[in-house]
Scaffold this active site. Structure first.
Site, PDB file in Angstrom:
ATOM      1  CG  ASP A  32     -22.296 -21.707 -26.692  1.00  0.00           C
ATOM      2  OD1 ASP A  32     -21.274 -21.596 -27.406  1.00  0.00           O
ATOM      3  OD2 ASP A  32     -23.135 -20.789 -26.611  1.00  0.00           O
TER       4      ASP A  32
HETATM    5  C1  NOJ Z   1     -20.378 -18.823 -27.994  1.00  0.00           C
HETATM    6  C2  NOJ Z   1     -21.701 -18.487 -28.588  1.00  0.00           C
HETATM    7  O1  NOJ Z   1     -22.702 -18.515 -27.596  1.00  0.00           O
HETATM    8  C3  NOJ Z   1     -22.094 -19.409 -29.713  1.00  0.00           C
HETATM    9  O2  NOJ Z   1     -23.287 -18.948 -30.280  1.00  0.00           O
HETATM   10  C4  NOJ Z   1     -20.991 -19.517 -30.721  1.00  0.00           C
HETATM   11  O3  NOJ Z   1     -21.388 -20.335 -31.786  1.00  0.00           O
HETATM   12  C5  NOJ Z   1     -19.770 -20.069 -30.027  1.00  0.00           C
HETATM   13  N1  NOJ Z   1     -19.365 -19.155 -28.983  1.00  0.00           N
HETATM   14  C6  NOJ Z   1     -18.611 -20.289 -30.987  1.00  0.00           C
HETATM   15  O4  NOJ Z   1     -18.103 -19.090 -31.415  1.00  0.00           O
END
Ligand code: NOJ
Length: 759
Positions: free
Chosen positions: A283
């Site tokens: 993530d």
């Molecule tokens: C953080 C989020 O937790 C995740 O779900 C998301 O896909 C990413 N950012 C990218 O935006």
């Protein structure tokens, strides 16, 4: 001319370098890559504009362009629109040595530009085909904008509505959530990933993110092995079984290990046990965040732990690109790890057909034609109607009469065209949702001419400063100036429709709440209006269950309308007028109090159970002194404009051996005056087991549609697979013994039968 030469050389390269089958092609390409280029494939950067998280590295666009040219980037996120995608893809393909195409990822969480309902709302439809179709349409629209990868579905089970991200999931139940996970993966990916209107899906957040302590986002998690296998992992497994191309890990640490470095999760379970062939993306910045977790002491160590733990691609930490080469050269990491990750990433690119044509997603005509097209808008309306849950309807206040009514429409969200889009509506145009005011006014103009509509906001919205990638409003907490005129309008009306709840970005990532009541002055507005007019229809827009105790006691009709997306107002208006008979059912228990969190129907009995409302004769049972144990509205709950009567359950046998099955049958009759749909739900309780079992668990459901006075018998097949669980013996098994079976209209059904599973 230059482009032609490049395409020809690309084709030549393809012919010369790649073998026939997929594995051979991957090996051929891998063998030509330097270590630096391999690591480049494991690097993902945010685009040059929108951010969906704090930016861990400086926003140095020049560096990103240079690295793209050197083949040091495998994927970009947040670059969208065919023109932008084409330009960035061109650099990777035409200017880097090997010309390996990029993956373009984006959070297509509930639509791209056209927003369908937030996923929690869609789950309330229980309509697996409709949910799949919604994902399919989202993929069509997103791919028309040049994208080939979505960071969805989020399949985290959560039982705590303080956590803002419950809006992104399918609710509290692993059985239903697993079916939805499969449907959404299949919807996004279609049957052939190389079809340019399909996109790679991503099951996230692996794992346990929905269990963050106290519902506070990014917080720590402690989950037993029993709960992990029986509750948290099943939707991920379902996604893997449905061929999901990628996984994303989670920000949280799970039992002391940040998921990003969790070998047990990412290698032992996902890649070994489940034989997952795709790749895992970290993530946003989660590799670097292991330093803040206190797990890695520096960036190099964070990179080492992440790759050992099975994270294949680094989203926005820049740690792999900076540190992996040195880690391999110094022998701290075997090249085999890098090769394995790169194989997985290349595989996805081959499957998408990007090596045949890196520009296959880039077609400006398609972009023009598909985005916001009739097909997509109609699909969004269809699932929006199906997502609405009727919570209360005393004296049949709903549906509205089609003429002769003086209606006052009140509330900060009634005319709001942004909030219904919900969180993660990054690519939607601001204020592009149909508001309730617009839809009702149109209805009054066209079809319900005899009705009279007056609108008052009551509590104003405040425009907040944009926070980098979207603009937010919030609900006023101290300006009472609109309340009086709303009260006057209510006094003069026959019916009042109040649209209250959370503004669009009040739920979602980073939007945990410690209070779950109506934000700002909305409760005060509701109570003031109720003093002058009791005929209130309350429409609740929210990204999570709110506490509706007062409303439930004092307001005759309540409609849970979530954040329903672009077509929100039309969907709500059709339901209010009875043009669509609501059939949605809650997929999260609605609490009476925040103190009940976490709250879920599939709870354990405890050694001191006792039933709410009954005198237990002592204080020593599992309860609160100041609140009931039960939810206000249980999981699976939702009303219709008609009524359904259930018969008793008939079992084809009262016992079965492990390789047999029995059927549980029940007859449902529509006893009301209009046609309606009912989600018939079956729950099973394993009475005694080697590890304690929930008091009941959803194990089947069917949607039946019945004309007035019509009856249908539905049959649920029960076999061993439905009785298996991760047992006290640390394996999946069905244990012999007594089982209860419940069928009915929600998780609180009392209609019961029993059977025995023999050895
Ligand atoms: C953080 C989020 O937790 C995740 O779900 C998301 O896909 C990413 N950012 C990218 O935006």
């Amino acid at each position: 001319m230059k482009k032609l030469i490049v395409i020809i050389s690309f084709i030549l390269l393809t012919k010369v370098c790649y073998g026939q089958n997929l594995d051979q092609k991957i090996e051929d390409l891998l063998s030509q890559m330097s270590l630096t280029e391999k690591i480049g494939q494991m690097n993902q950067y945010n685009g040059f504009w929108n951010f969906t998280g704090p930016q861990p590295i400086s926003g140095d666009s020049k560096k990103k362009y240079d690295q793209l040219r050197k083949g040091l980037v495998g994927s970009m996120l947040n670059v969208r629109g065919t023109e932008n995608v084409k330009e960035v893809q061109r650099i990777a393909v035409e200017e880097s040595r090997l010309g390996i195409p990029l993956l373009f990822g984006f959070d297509v969480i509930h639509g791209y530009k056209t927003q369908s309902p937030i996923p929690l709302a869609e789950s309330a439809s229980w309509d697996i085909d409709a949910i799949k179709r919604s994902a399919r349409l989202a993929a069509k629209e997103a791919s028309a904008a040049g994208l080939n990868w979505t960071f969805a579905p989020m399949v985290d089970i959560s039982r705590d509505s303080r956590w803002g991200r419950v809006m992104e999931g399918a609710g509290e139940d692993p059985f239903l959530a697993s079916m939805i996970a499969s449907a959404r993966v299949r919807g996004f990916q279609g049957s052939d990933l190389s079809d340019p209107n399909t996109i790679l899906a991503c099951a996230k957040h692996f794992a346990g993110y929905g269990y963050v302590e106290a519902g506070r986002d990014y917080n720590t998690t402690e989950i037993s092995i029993n709960t992990l296998h029986n509750v948290v992992l099943p939707p991920f497994k379902a996604a893997a079984n449905s061929g999901v191309g990628t996984f994303m890990n989670s920000f949280n640490d799970l039992n002391g290990i940040p998921s990003t470095a969790d070998k047990f999760l990412q290698r032992d379970i996902l890649k070994e046990l489940w034989k997952f062939k795709g790749f895992v993306v970290s993530d946003w910045g989660s590799i670097r965040e292991m330093i803040d977790h206190g797990f890695a002491s520096n960036r190099s160590e964070a990179g080492r732990l992440a790759i050992l733990g099975g994270s294949d691609m680094d989203m926005e930490s820049s740690i792999y690109i900076e540190k992996l080469e040195e880690l391999v050269n110094s022998g701290k990491i075997s090249i085999d790890y890098v090769d394995d990750s790169v194989r997985r990433i290349l595989r996805a690119k081959f499957l998408l057909g990007l090596f045949d044509d890196p520009y296959r997603y880039i077609d400006s005509d398609r972009e023009e034609k598909i985005i916001g097209s009739k097909e997509i808008l109609e699909g969004a309306l269809d699932i929006a109607k199906k997502s609405i849950v009727l919570l209360k309807n005393e004296n049949n206040l709903l549906p509205l009469k089609k003429k002769g009514q003086k209606i006052a429409l009140i509330g900060p969200l009634a005319a709001d065209k942004n909030s219904p889009l919900g969180n993660w509506s990054i690519a939607a145009d601001k204020d592009s949702a149909i508001s309730v005011l617009e839809a009702l006014s149109l209805g009054v103009m066209r079809r319900h001419k005899g009705n009279d509509l007056i609108y008052k906001q009551g509590v104003r919205l405040i425009n907040k400063v944009p926070d980098g990638f979207h603009e937010e409003v919030s609900i006023n907490e101290n300006d009472r100036t609109g309340i009086e005129e709303a009260v006057i309008a209510a006094k003069e009306a026959e019916i009042v429709i109040m649209v209250l709840g959370e503004y669009g970005y009040q739920s979602g990532e980073g939007r945990s709440r410690a209070n779950l009541d109506f934000p700002g002055l909305q409760q005060e507005l509701l109570e003031r209006v109720r003093e002058v007019n009791k005929n209130i229809i309350l429409v609740v827009m929210s990204g999570r269950p709110l506490i509706l105790n007062w409303a439930d006691e004092n307001i005759p009709a309540i409609v849970q309308a979530w954040h329903l997306g672009t077509q929100s107002g039309y969907a709500i208006s059709e339901v209010l007028y009875g043009d669509y008979n609501p059939s949605g059912k809650l997929t999260m228990s609605f609490p009476r109090s925040v103190g009940q969190m976490p709250l879920y129907y599939a709870r354990k009995s405890t050694g001191r159970p006792g039933a709410d409302g009954e005198d237990q004769g002592s204080v020593f049972w599992s309860h609160y002194q100041d609140e009931k144990n039960t939810p206000l509205y249980p999981f699976g709950y939702g009303l219709s404009y008609t009524k359904f009567r259930y018969s008793k359950i008939t079992l084809t046998d009262s016992k079965m051996s492990p390789d047999e099955s029995i059927n549980a049958e029940i007859t449902i009759t529509n006893t009301g005056k209009v046609k309606g749909k009912e989600v018939v739900q079956m729950y099973i309780h394993d009475r005694y087991a080697s590890a304690t079992r929930p008091i009941r668990e959803l194990k089947g459901f069917q949607i039946v549609e019945l004309e007035p006075r019509e009856s249908k018998t539905v049959a649920f097949k029960i076999d061993r697979s439905l009785l298996e669980f991760y047992s006290g013996n640390n394996r999946w098994e069905a244990e012999s013994g007594d089982f209860d079976i419940y069928i009915g209209t929600n998780s609180d059904t009392k209609i019961k039968a029993g059977f025995v599973l023999n050895d």
